[in-house]
Design an enzyme around this catalytic site. Sequence first.
Site, PDB file in Angstrom:
ATOM      1  N   ARG A 329      87.953  93.280 -21.837  1.00  0.00           N
ATOM      2  CA  ARG A 329      88.910  93.641 -20.990  1.00  0.00           C
ATOM      3  C   ARG A 329      89.107  95.029 -20.676  1.00  0.00           C
ATOM      4  NH1 ARG A 329      94.258  90.824 -22.417  1.00  0.00           N
ATOM      5  NH2 ARG A 329      94.274  92.302 -24.117  1.00  0.00           N
ATOM      6  N   VAL A 451      92.502  88.119 -12.756  1.00  0.00           N
ATOM      7  CA  VAL A 451      91.685  87.613 -13.915  1.00  0.00           C
ATOM      8  C   VAL A 451      91.940  88.206 -15.142  1.00  0.00           C
ATOM      9  CG1 VAL A 451      89.921  86.908 -12.228  1.00  0.00           C
ATOM     10  CG2 VAL A 451      89.799  89.066 -13.265  1.00  0.00           C
ATOM     11  N   GLU A 452      91.288  87.740 -16.180  1.00  0.00           N
ATOM     12  CA  GLU A 452      91.604  88.252 -17.606  1.00  0.00           C
ATOM     13  C   GLU A 452      92.947  88.628 -18.267  1.00  0.00           C
ATOM     14  OE1 GLU A 452      88.413  90.609 -19.137  1.00  0.00           O
ATOM     15  OE2 GLU A 452      86.644  89.831 -17.937  1.00  0.00           O
ATOM     16  N   GLY A 453      93.720  87.717 -18.047  1.00  0.00           N
ATOM     17  CA  GLY A 453      95.191  88.119 -18.199  1.00  0.00           C
ATOM     18  C   GLY A 453      95.825  88.529 -16.865  1.00  0.00           C
TER      19      GLY A 453
END
Length: 766
Positions: A329, A451-453
């Site tokens: 991230r 995305v990704e959290g």
Amino acid sequence: MDFLRLVLGAVYSTLIFIRQNCFARPLFWILKKSLPHMSTTEKEALAAGDIWWEGNLFQGRPDWGKLHSIPKPTLSQEELDFINHQVETLCGLIDDWKIAHIDKDLSPKAWAYLKQERFFGMIIPKKYGGLEFSALANSTIVQKIATKSLAAAITTMVPNSLGPAELLLAYGTEDQKNHYLPKLAIGEEIPCFALTGPEAGSDASAIPDVGIVARGEFQGKEILGMRLTWDKRYITLAPVATVLGLAFKLYDPDGLLGTEKSLGITVCLLPTHLPGIEIGKRHLPLDQYFMNGPTRGKDVFVPLDYIIGGPKMAGLGWRMLVECLSAGRGISLPAVSAAAAKVAYRSAGAYTRIRKQFKTSIGHFEGVEAVMARIAGYTYLLEATRLFVLSGIDQHVRPSIATAIAKYHMTEMSRIVVLDAMDIHGGKAIMLGPKNYLGRGYESLPISITVEGANILTRNLIIFGQGAIRCHPYIQLEINAATDKNMKEGLKKFDQVIVAHMGYTLSNTLRLIFHSLTGGLFCLAPKENHNFSDKYIDLKKYYRQIGRMSLALSVIADYTLMIFGGKLKRRERLSARLGDVLSYLFLASAVLKYYKDFGEKKTDKHHAEWALKMCLYRVQEAFLDFFRNFGSSFISYLLRELVFPFGRAYAMPRDSLDHKIAEGMMSPSNLRDRLTQHVYLGTNEEQPLANLEDALTQMIAVEPLLTKLDEAFKQSEMPKGLDLGMKLSLAQKKGILTEQEIRLIQQFELVRKKVIQVDEFSNGEL
């Protein structure tokens, strides 16, 4: 003497007894009752990753020597050569307009080149055939590709981010590594990772996908394995994947592995050719044609050895994912965010000088200048933060909170910068086509946000929620004591910790009162005799103010946790504002670090000051919003007076500072080149950014000639309102300009008209 010792001992023992029973014990039970229930996934998420610079900030004691001792991130010669040659070549093979409107995919040549040059093996060690590049190189490669095509950048970054390769490197068995990593490095295997499904997005603990431990037949043999059923969506590279990383809940109802029936979230690798696996269909994420789609499986039977790390890793999947995500991230999405900002910075600076309205470059209008300053300041902040976080990752730190800060704030700042650049370009940015260098990036903005959290989740639940527990020196110890199954031992530990905690809180409170009343004048800052040159001392006041606000965060967070306890988990907007304070202090620290590592005093100082002023202002406003919404007016008043006894302390940058950094965008300079380093410009006339740069260079050369021409017409009795061609003809006849000077102006005019043009299509083409 013995009697005196006996009396003192009795008094001491009595005081301890009173403290434990009248103070520690009641607090112990209050904490025990107020702690909210935490799922296993929440506990694992809280424990994942490392505490880094954000820990210093949260505890109110930023150590500037420690900050500046973090090694400056630097590309190796091998990495730099790869960026200047292989990445440059790849970008030349990519036509993003063709990808989106004709092929709906990268070209076969681009796919082949990605595999041939091992773009999918950047994080894989050389002993497995990979490139073994640093996090900085990984980020910079993705960033440069993203300045040409987001679809190509995502295709490149996913195999090098959260996915099979990273999980194998961290947790895989030697057999798994030897089997998969060489094939992944050369693109013989294309990976994807499936976590999100229709019923489970941000709440991964809710995934309904299951694996049942059972006996069955596999490749002609009866073995102990797992029968898997799943339904996943939004999976990047799934339509072309040959190996699927899968997260699911593993159950052992017949006790074939032991007494535990529900083993928890588990991660395995599956060849996608196995019977029962469905792939191939595609999603279309906001008209960005990277490979993304669903994957499903029904009763797919595989060996337990397909679990990453082998059967011993059954049930440990969530922690594996969170720890790998914390690093990934901090690389991929910040790289894409910085790429968008760099294109916006470079293009807006050139365009606002070239584009004229009312006979004036639009960059000289104050309204446009204000927007340009925001682009310049945020781009400086984005690049500083990107490099700061990467310096931690390349030191083998897994900074989960720092990467959450980077992911949320960098994607949000990128959104602002791109929107500002769109506003400046007007219709030029709205009309899509090969000549448009902003529109495709604008279309894709929500992808990085989601995305990704998802950003809402990251801001409201993760940054402060995880930060408070992980960064505080005592909270985790107190929670551990309160949840100790041995009540007596837990109370004993709690008593010891709570005393230290009270001392910490009292000390910080007294320090805050002093520094608030003195305006932070005596907060620590680097000293001239500590290897800091004079350019760093220019920013001494900012070091002090960041230290002051860091201390304020430590105190306010402490009292908030005491007052709300476990209920703070549900006061998401309150905790989000404290997360904002921590975040902007972190971003400001990144600016100080970047200025020391890369900055030039004359050119960088104004950008650094703009970014620091903005960060401190955001810290202040987050605090004030927090106090306004605290709940108890009396307590919020006391807390506000602790931090701001004389009212607001910080303001946004002045117009004069906006003017200085906006003006710098419109002329070539070392700073402009450094901030937009690794933007793909291209060299042929079909590359719109290359044309824009050419126009800017030519305009700088002909501006004195155009001024000379205008002055001559003002002072003569020649007709007014003539177009440029007629003016040049008269100027040549009257000897105002030489033939060579006229040719330079005519050549520039051709390029200028070219860069302000937009695309046109026939109905058939559309």
